[in-house]
Design an enzyme around this catalytic site. Sequence first.
Site, mmCIF file in Angstrom:
data_model
loop_
_atom_site.group_PDB
_atom_site.id
_atom_site.type_symbol
_atom_site.label_atom_id
_atom_site.label_comp_id
_atom_site.label_asym_id
_atom_site.label_seq_id
_atom_site.Cartn_x
_atom_site.Cartn_y
_atom_site.Cartn_z
ATOM 1 N N SER A 76 -6.717 0.473 5.108
ATOM 2 C CA SER A 76 -7.582 -0.724 5.464
ATOM 3 C C SER A 76 -7.426 -0.595 7.297
ATOM 4 O O SER A 76 -8.610 -0.845 7.995
ATOM 5 C CB SER A 76 -6.726 -1.845 5.325
ATOM 6 O OG SER A 76 -6.708 -1.948 3.708
ATOM 7 N N GLN A 185 -10.697 7.448 -1.762
ATOM 8 C CA GLN A 185 -10.800 7.913 -3.217
ATOM 9 C C GLN A 185 -11.020 9.404 -3.179
ATOM 10 O O GLN A 185 -11.011 9.777 -4.321
ATOM 11 C CB GLN A 185 -12.000 6.748 -3.745
ATOM 12 C CG GLN A 185 -11.382 5.576 -3.906
ATOM 13 C CD GLN A 185 -10.276 5.438 -4.899
ATOM 14 O OE1 GLN A 185 -10.036 6.117 -5.644
ATOM 15 N NE2 GLN A 185 -9.489 4.246 -4.673
ATOM 16 N N HIS A 207 -1.068 6.292 -0.532
ATOM 17 C CA HIS A 207 -0.946 5.998 -1.852
ATOM 18 C C HIS A 207 -1.855 6.135 -2.870
ATOM 19 O O HIS A 207 -1.565 5.950 -4.284
ATOM 20 C CB HIS A 207 -0.200 4.473 -1.717
ATOM 21 C CG HIS A 207 -1.301 3.671 -1.672
ATOM 22 N ND1 HIS A 207 -1.759 2.715 -2.846
ATOM 23 C CD2 HIS A 207 -2.157 2.929 -0.429
ATOM 24 C CE1 HIS A 207 -2.448 1.769 -2.150
ATOM 25 N NE2 HIS A 207 -2.767 1.899 -1.082
ATOM 26 N N THR A 243 6.304 2.333 16.853
ATOM 27 C CA THR A 243 7.141 3.591 16.596
ATOM 28 C C THR A 243 6.778 4.267 15.426
ATOM 29 O O THR A 243 6.351 3.495 14.355
ATOM 30 C CB THR A 243 8.513 3.144 16.490
ATOM 31 O OG1 THR A 243 8.922 2.247 17.700
ATOM 32 C CG2 THR A 243 9.748 4.156 16.069
ATOM 33 N N CYS A 330 -8.331 -5.606 -5.359
ATOM 34 C CA CYS A 330 -8.521 -6.742 -4.358
ATOM 35 C C CYS A 330 -9.468 -7.587 -5.034
ATOM 36 O O CYS A 330 -9.597 -9.030 -4.593
ATOM 37 C CB CYS A 330 -9.369 -6.235 -3.129
ATOM 38 S SG CYS A 330 -8.745 -4.718 -2.884
HETATM 39 C C1 LIG Z 1 -7.503 1.618 -1.530
HETATM 40 C C2 LIG Z 1 -8.748 1.788 -0.457
HETATM 41 C C3 LIG Z 1 -8.671 1.192 0.801
HETATM 42 C C4 LIG Z 1 -7.464 0.452 1.283
HETATM 43 O O1 LIG Z 1 -6.487 1.326 1.697
HETATM 44 P P1 LIG Z 1 -4.965 0.711 1.853
HETATM 45 O O2 LIG Z 1 -4.181 2.066 2.155
HETATM 46 O O3 LIG Z 1 -4.461 0.013 0.459
HETATM 47 O O4 LIG Z 1 -5.088 -0.133 3.030
HETATM 48 C C5 LIG Z 1 -9.736 1.537 1.514
HETATM 49 N N1 LIG Z 1 -11.051 2.128 0.989
HETATM 50 C C6 LIG Z 1 -11.112 2.603 -0.305
HETATM 51 C C7 LIG Z 1 -12.115 3.139 -0.879
HETATM 52 C C8 LIG Z 1 -9.669 2.259 -1.091
HETATM 53 O O5 LIG Z 1 -9.949 2.460 -2.410
#
Ligand SMILES: *Cc1c(COP(=O)(O)O)cnc(C)c1O
Length: 392
Positions: A76, A185, A207, A243, A330
């Site tokens: 994000s 992705q 993640h 940091t 989301c």
């Molecule tokens: C999960 C995702 C995000 C957001 O990533 P975060 O590390 O959870 O903020 C943005 N774009 C896509 C395509 C995602 O699948």
Amino acid sequence: MENIEKFIYADNAATTPVKKEVLQEMFPYFSQNFGNASAVYSIANNSKVALDNARNQVAKALGAKSTEIYFTSGGSESDNWAIKGTALALKRKANKNHIITTKIEHHAVLHTVEYLEKNGFEVTLLDVDQYGMVNPEDVKNAIRPETAIVSVMFANNEIGTIQPIAEIGKVCREKNVYFHTDAVQAIGAVDINVNELNIDMLSLSGHKFGGPKGIGALFIRQGVVIDNLLHGGGQEKSKRAGTENIPSIVGLGKAIELATENISEKNEKLKAMRDALTKKVLSIEKSRLNGHPENRLPGNANFCFEGIEGEGLLLLLNMFGICASSGSACTSGSLDPSHVLLAIGLPHEIAHGSLRVTFSENNTIEDAEFIGDKVIEVVNRLRAMSPVWDKL
Ligand SMILES: *Cc1c(COP(=O)(O)O)cnc(C)c1O
């Protein structure tokens, strides 16, 4: 769920568990090598070395220079930074006020451009075809002299469609417009080289490929004009204050190294699971596979069932220990159908009955078949009690 050990996790597009090897590498950086990477004394040296090493690992995975990699708090933040940072800088320096993106982006992109629209920018949202594909010609036709940035995601988080990134990159390079891609992705699923693909900025998130949550990176091609999103200290060459989160950065580095090894071998296994599931599920009457039949993420399957509510489906699958989702994490919890399913042309009532199953290397063919059998069972059960289904 009385027996929590017996669950099948198939929501890997939402998040993934941290791999053991990743956790192991992170561990010494919490209490042992805890020094601030900006400090001058020698005990902080371990942190500096770890930071450099992780930056090299990320750069190598993308075919970039390590000086072009900036660590962030995740996908994000990287999306926000790439778009707001270049839009604001180019507006101030070159009077550019136009942004091009697509209707199927993650909310981290869509809500960012909505915010910029409220602040004087013009936004073009490109349509996609029935498979969720962006047409590079449409990108070309939308570019104006005042276009600051084009942002098109590499692969969609809901329906898995992989975009023609090389063609879009070429168009942007020819028109001399910055090209950003949200590749959150795609890491570990597609071989990515930012130079061959003419990508100027690329977002990724730990993640989603076996790294920790709350850590990501933005590739910014050397020479790209971009403002800071976060102001403060001089970290990340004074471009991203705060940091450095060394344990997570170390984890991200290790995770991307592991994720980008033997991609084609891993993809074959994931495709076999996805295809086994798809075969079973499409035997259900009035069901469909969403997204592109071939150009899609190997572990992604997304279905719609007429006369079914996605929420009910997920709750019943959960009773069998199956963790899947309806669209994106989301959007779930809200009653709105997915903006991605609407963009590929599905009517509201069908877009409501969607199911996303996303596999990882931790899954097996047996998982895929078990999920397929349970989906058949659950859809039949829900339809048997549905007044909507009676009418269809
Ligand atoms: C999960 C995702 C995000 C957001 O990533 P975060 O590390 O959870 O903020 C943005 N774009 C896509 C395509 C995602 O699948």
